[in-house]
Design a protein around this motif. Structure first.
Motif, PDB file in Angstrom:
ATOM      1  N   LEU A  78       0.833  -1.209   0.000  1.00  0.00           N
ATOM      2  CA  LEU A  78       0.000   0.000   0.000  1.00  0.00           C
ATOM      3  C   LEU A  78       0.865   1.256   0.000  1.00  0.00           C
ATOM      4  CD1 LEU A  78      -2.871  -0.960   2.490  1.00  0.00           C
ATOM      5  CD2 LEU A  78      -3.060  -0.600   0.022  1.00  0.00           C
ATOM      6  N   LEU A  79       1.961   1.212   0.770  1.00  0.00           N
ATOM      7  CA  LEU A  79       2.876   2.348   0.807  1.00  0.00           C
ATOM      8  C   LEU A  79       3.486   2.597  -0.574  1.00  0.00           C
ATOM      9  CD1 LEU A  79       4.085   4.351   2.877  1.00  0.00           C
ATOM     10  CD2 LEU A  79       5.994   2.745   3.175  1.00  0.00           C
ATOM     11  N   LEU A  80       3.863   1.509  -1.261  1.00  0.00           N
ATOM     12  CA  LEU A  80       4.434   1.638  -2.607  1.00  0.00           C
ATOM     13  C   LEU A  80       3.417   2.235  -3.576  1.00  0.00           C
ATOM     14  CD1 LEU A  80       6.728   1.050  -4.647  1.00  0.00           C
ATOM     15  CD2 LEU A  80       5.716  -1.223  -4.958  1.00  0.00           C
ATOM     16  N   VAL A  81       2.182   1.750  -3.517  1.00  0.00           N
ATOM     17  CA  VAL A  81       1.130   2.263  -4.408  1.00  0.00           C
ATOM     18  C   VAL A  81       0.896   3.753  -4.163  1.00  0.00           C
ATOM     19  CG1 VAL A  81      -1.328   2.122  -4.943  1.00  0.00           C
ATOM     20  CG2 VAL A  81       0.005   0.026  -4.698  1.00  0.00           C
ATOM     21  N   VAL A  82       0.843   4.151  -2.891  1.00  0.00           N
ATOM     22  CA  VAL A  82       0.633   5.563  -2.564  1.00  0.00           C
ATOM     23  C   VAL A  82       1.763   6.421  -3.128  1.00  0.00           C
ATOM     24  CG1 VAL A  82       0.566   7.232  -0.670  1.00  0.00           C
ATOM     25  CG2 VAL A  82      -0.763   5.119  -0.520  1.00  0.00           C
ATOM     26  N   PHE A  83       3.006   5.962  -2.962  1.00  0.00           N
ATOM     27  CA  PHE A  83       4.152   6.716  -3.474  1.00  0.00           C
ATOM     28  C   PHE A  83       4.073   6.878  -4.994  1.00  0.00           C
ATOM     29  CE2 PHE A  83       7.003   5.325   0.299  1.00  0.00           C
ATOM     30  CZ  PHE A  83       6.528   6.393   1.046  1.00  0.00           C
ATOM     31  N   LEU A  84       3.688   5.796  -5.697  1.00  0.00           N
ATOM     32  CA  LEU A  84       3.610   5.863  -7.158  1.00  0.00           C
ATOM     33  C   LEU A  84       2.467   6.763  -7.607  1.00  0.00           C
ATOM     34  CD1 LEU A  84       4.286   2.105  -8.050  1.00  0.00           C
ATOM     35  CD2 LEU A  84       5.846   4.030  -8.353  1.00  0.00           C
ATOM     36  N   LEU A 120       5.913  10.077  -6.889  1.00  0.00           N
ATOM     37  CA  LEU A 120       7.294   9.908  -6.439  1.00  0.00           C
ATOM     38  C   LEU A 120       8.059   9.089  -7.474  1.00  0.00           C
ATOM     39  CD1 LEU A 120       8.660  10.800  -3.724  1.00  0.00           C
ATOM     40  CD2 LEU A 120       8.473   8.419  -3.011  1.00  0.00           C
ATOM     41  N   PRO A 121       9.309   9.451  -7.796  1.00  0.00           N
ATOM     42  CA  PRO A 121      10.078   8.651  -8.751  1.00  0.00           C
ATOM     43  C   PRO A 121      10.103   7.176  -8.365  1.00  0.00           C
ATOM     44  CG  PRO A 121      11.246  10.671  -8.239  1.00  0.00           C
ATOM     45  CD  PRO A 121      10.058  10.628  -7.319  1.00  0.00           C
ATOM     46  N   VAL A 122      10.068   6.309  -9.377  1.00  0.00           N
ATOM     47  CA  VAL A 122       9.960   4.867  -9.140  1.00  0.00           C
ATOM     48  C   VAL A 122      11.092   4.368  -8.249  1.00  0.00           C
ATOM     49  CG1 VAL A 122      10.011   2.606 -10.252  1.00  0.00           C
ATOM     50  CG2 VAL A 122       8.728   4.479 -11.298  1.00  0.00           C
ATOM     51  N   ALA A 123      12.320   4.824  -8.523  1.00  0.00           N
ATOM     52  CA  ALA A 123      13.471   4.365  -7.737  1.00  0.00           C
ATOM     53  C   ALA A 123      13.298   4.711  -6.260  1.00  0.00           C
ATOM     54  CB  ALA A 123      14.753   4.994  -8.277  1.00  0.00           C
ATOM     55  N   LEU A 124      12.872   5.943  -5.991  1.00  0.00           N
ATOM     56  CA  LEU A 124      12.698   6.382  -4.604  1.00  0.00           C
ATOM     57  C   LEU A 124      11.520   5.675  -3.951  1.00  0.00           C
ATOM     58  CD1 LEU A 124      13.974   8.306  -2.580  1.00  0.00           C
ATOM     59  CD2 LEU A 124      12.417  10.097  -3.367  1.00  0.00           C
ATOM     60  N   ALA A 125      10.444   5.472  -4.700  1.00  0.00           N
ATOM     61  CA  ALA A 125       9.266   4.793  -4.155  1.00  0.00           C
ATOM     62  C   ALA A 125       9.614   3.373  -3.715  1.00  0.00           C
ATOM     63  CB  ALA A 125       8.150   4.765  -5.195  1.00  0.00           C
ATOM     64  N   MET A 126      10.328   2.630  -4.560  1.00  0.00           N
ATOM     65  CA  MET A 126      10.696   1.260  -4.203  1.00  0.00           C
ATOM     66  C   MET A 126      11.691   1.238  -3.051  1.00  0.00           C
ATOM     67  SD  MET A 126      10.895  -0.884  -7.768  1.00  0.00           S
ATOM     68  CE  MET A 126      12.129   0.177  -8.520  1.00  0.00           C
ATOM     69  N   VAL A 177      12.157   3.502  -0.549  1.00  0.00           N
ATOM     70  CA  VAL A 177      11.545   3.881   0.730  1.00  0.00           C
ATOM     71  C   VAL A 177      10.583   2.788   1.207  1.00  0.00           C
ATOM     72  CG1 VAL A 177      10.073   5.565   1.894  1.00  0.00           C
ATOM     73  CG2 VAL A 177      11.814   6.341   0.278  1.00  0.00           C
ATOM     74  N   ALA A 178       9.748   2.273   0.291  1.00  0.00           N
ATOM     75  CA  ALA A 178       8.797   1.225   0.683  1.00  0.00           C
ATOM     76  C   ALA A 178       9.543  -0.035   1.125  1.00  0.00           C
ATOM     77  CB  ALA A 178       7.858   0.910  -0.479  1.00  0.00           C
ATOM     78  N   GLY A 179      10.575  -0.424   0.366  1.00  0.00           N
ATOM     79  CA  GLY A 179      11.354  -1.603   0.739  1.00  0.00           C
ATOM     80  C   GLY A 179      12.073  -1.414   2.056  1.00  0.00           C
ATOM     81  N   ALA A 180      12.640  -0.207   2.266  1.00  0.00           N
ATOM     82  CA  ALA A 180      13.341   0.077   3.527  1.00  0.00           C
ATOM     83  C   ALA A 180      12.366   0.022   4.698  1.00  0.00           C
ATOM     84  CB  ALA A 180      14.008   1.444   3.446  1.00  0.00           C
ATOM     85  N   ALA A 181      11.152   0.538   4.506  1.00  0.00           N
ATOM     86  CA  ALA A 181      10.148   0.484   5.571  1.00  0.00           C
ATOM     87  C   ALA A 181       9.803  -0.965   5.917  1.00  0.00           C
ATOM     88  CB  ALA A 181       8.898   1.245   5.150  1.00  0.00           C
TER      89      ALA A 181
END
Length: 427
Positions: A8-14, A18-24, A26-30
């Protein structure tokens, strides 16, 4: 629960842009933090950048991008379009068919779909409008022809798939040749059907003598040399794809010098553009690695594979559902992001179902071509609209017949995998 939160966090970022690289990232780090805490997360973040960049095959990406920059600089694409027009331009809709041939030729010396679309938009589209073509037909064929660079080697998309899936890049690139030819023929046949239904959409062109036709081939020679420098040496086994990418960039630079288009200023512009594009792709790969660590440690892939393995459905039915999912994703997401996000999850599932990973790589790139020209993303359509100032709605309507033709091609390649796998098997 953790997986749901992270997705859900990844979908919200996209969605918020938010740029794809940053979205993945931040979501992955979380997700990694939720799984193992801060120490666990920091340990992965310390090693991921080096493990991402420390791959010999990644050199192919900046080299092929640099080759494309030199090719655009040399003006070979315009020569390809002129030569194709001379050979098929007398037919009704011939200039549109020549655009497809030029797109295939440009794809054979450039792995960038958007670069191909931009080049064709600035060369073939004005010529078609000037000759009285329906702008909808002209814009549609330019947008779809640009996608051929995603499939015909050297394809950046296939290289990325090979890096992610850890399978031979050479087999993937060679596997894209016959599908590239089939898709080119599908574009030409679609144009022929459209002008047969509505003759006023495209005028008949002028005829050329055989002397003029053969004279035009002299300008195609450099393209053949460049194609053989890359695809020929990969197929024959003389060089690896990484070595071939360096050779291709060097030959493309010589071609730009031969055409007297390479100056110190244009040389540094090509290097700068290559560095920018390569850095963007590497950042996306880095984000995908971080997100992939989360997926692996949370056992999402294993659980999904076990669930599908327990389904009472034939493998082909499951594959059809997977391909339909890729087409739908293409409506909303960038194609490179789709590859990087989905391949680590889907590939184990696909191989468990008994499908060849090389076949799967080529087929999902063909489905990604559909996403390049369908709303709301439709990157190639946006590129053509920017260069030509034509309305987006007009261009999307013009490209829809080609989308249906692409779906037929995807069905054929799914039913007959040998269309993709035969040529790599002869290497």
């Amino acid at each position: 629960m953790t997986v749901t939160i992270v997705l859900l966090l990844l979908v919200v970022f996209l969605v918020i842009g938010l740029p794809v690289a940053l979205a993945m990232s931040v979501a992955g780090a979380a997700g990694l933090y939720l799984l193992g805490g801060s120490g666990f997360l920091v340990g992965i973040l310390r090693t991921s950048p080096l493990s991402t960049a420390n791959s010999y095959e990644i050199i192919t990406i900046p080299m092929f991008i640099l080759m494309a920059e030199f090719v655009i600089l040399s003006g070979v694409a315009r020569d390809l379009f002129r030569a194709a027009t001379i050979w098929v331009g007398r037919l009704r809709g011939g200039v549109a068919m020549a655009t497809a041939l030029a797109g295939a030729g440009f794809g054979a010396i450039s792995g960038s779909s958007t670069a191909a679309a931009a080049t064709l938009a600035s060369t073939s589209l004005p010529a078609m409008i000037e000759q009285g073509y329906d702008p909808k037909l002209a814009g549609g064929v330019v947008a779809i022809s640009g996608t051929l660079a995603m499939l015909i080697p050297p394809s950046i998309a296939l290289i990325l798939y090979g890096i992610i899936a850890d399978i031979p890049i050479g087999e993937l690139l060679i596997g894209g040749i016959i599908p590239g030819i089939i898709v080119t023929l599908a574009i030409i046949l679609t144009v022929a059907v459209l002008v047969r239904i509505e003759p006023a959409a495209a005028p008949a062109g002028r005829a050329y003598t055989m002397r003029e036709k053969f004279a035009s081939l002299t300008r195609v020679g450099p393209m053949l040399v460049l194609f053989l420098s890359v695809t020929g040496v990969i197929y024959s086994g003389i060089a690896t794809p990484t070595e071939a990418s360096g050779l291709g960039a060097f030959v493309a630079m010589l071609l730009a010098m031969w055409e007297r288009k390479l100056t110190l200023r244009t040389f540094f512009e090509a290097l700068r553009s290559t560095a920018q594009t390569s850095s963007m792709i590497l950042l996306i790969i880095l984000g995908a690695h971080i997100f992939g660590y989360f997926f692996t440690l949370s056992r999402v892939t294993n659980d999904l594979t076990a669930w599908v393995g327990g389904l009472d459905a034939p493998p082909m039915a499951i594959m059809v559902v997977i391909l339909l999912g890729y087409i739908v994703l293409g409506f909303f997401m960038d194609q490179i992001a789709i590859l990087i996000l989905t391949v680590p999850v889907m590939l184990p599932l696909v191989t468990q179902l008994g499908f060849d990973p090389v076949w799967f790589g080529v087929i999902i790139v063909v489905t990604a071509e559909v996403g390049m020209v369908t709303p709301p993303m439709g990157m190639n359509v946006f590129v053509v609209a920017r260069y030509t100032r034509r309305p987006l709605g007009e261009l999307f309507r013009g490209v829809m017949p080609h989308v249906w033709a692409h779906l037929i091609v995807i069905a054929l390649m799914t039913i007959f995998p040998a269309l993709i796998l035969w040529l790599p098997s002869t290497m």
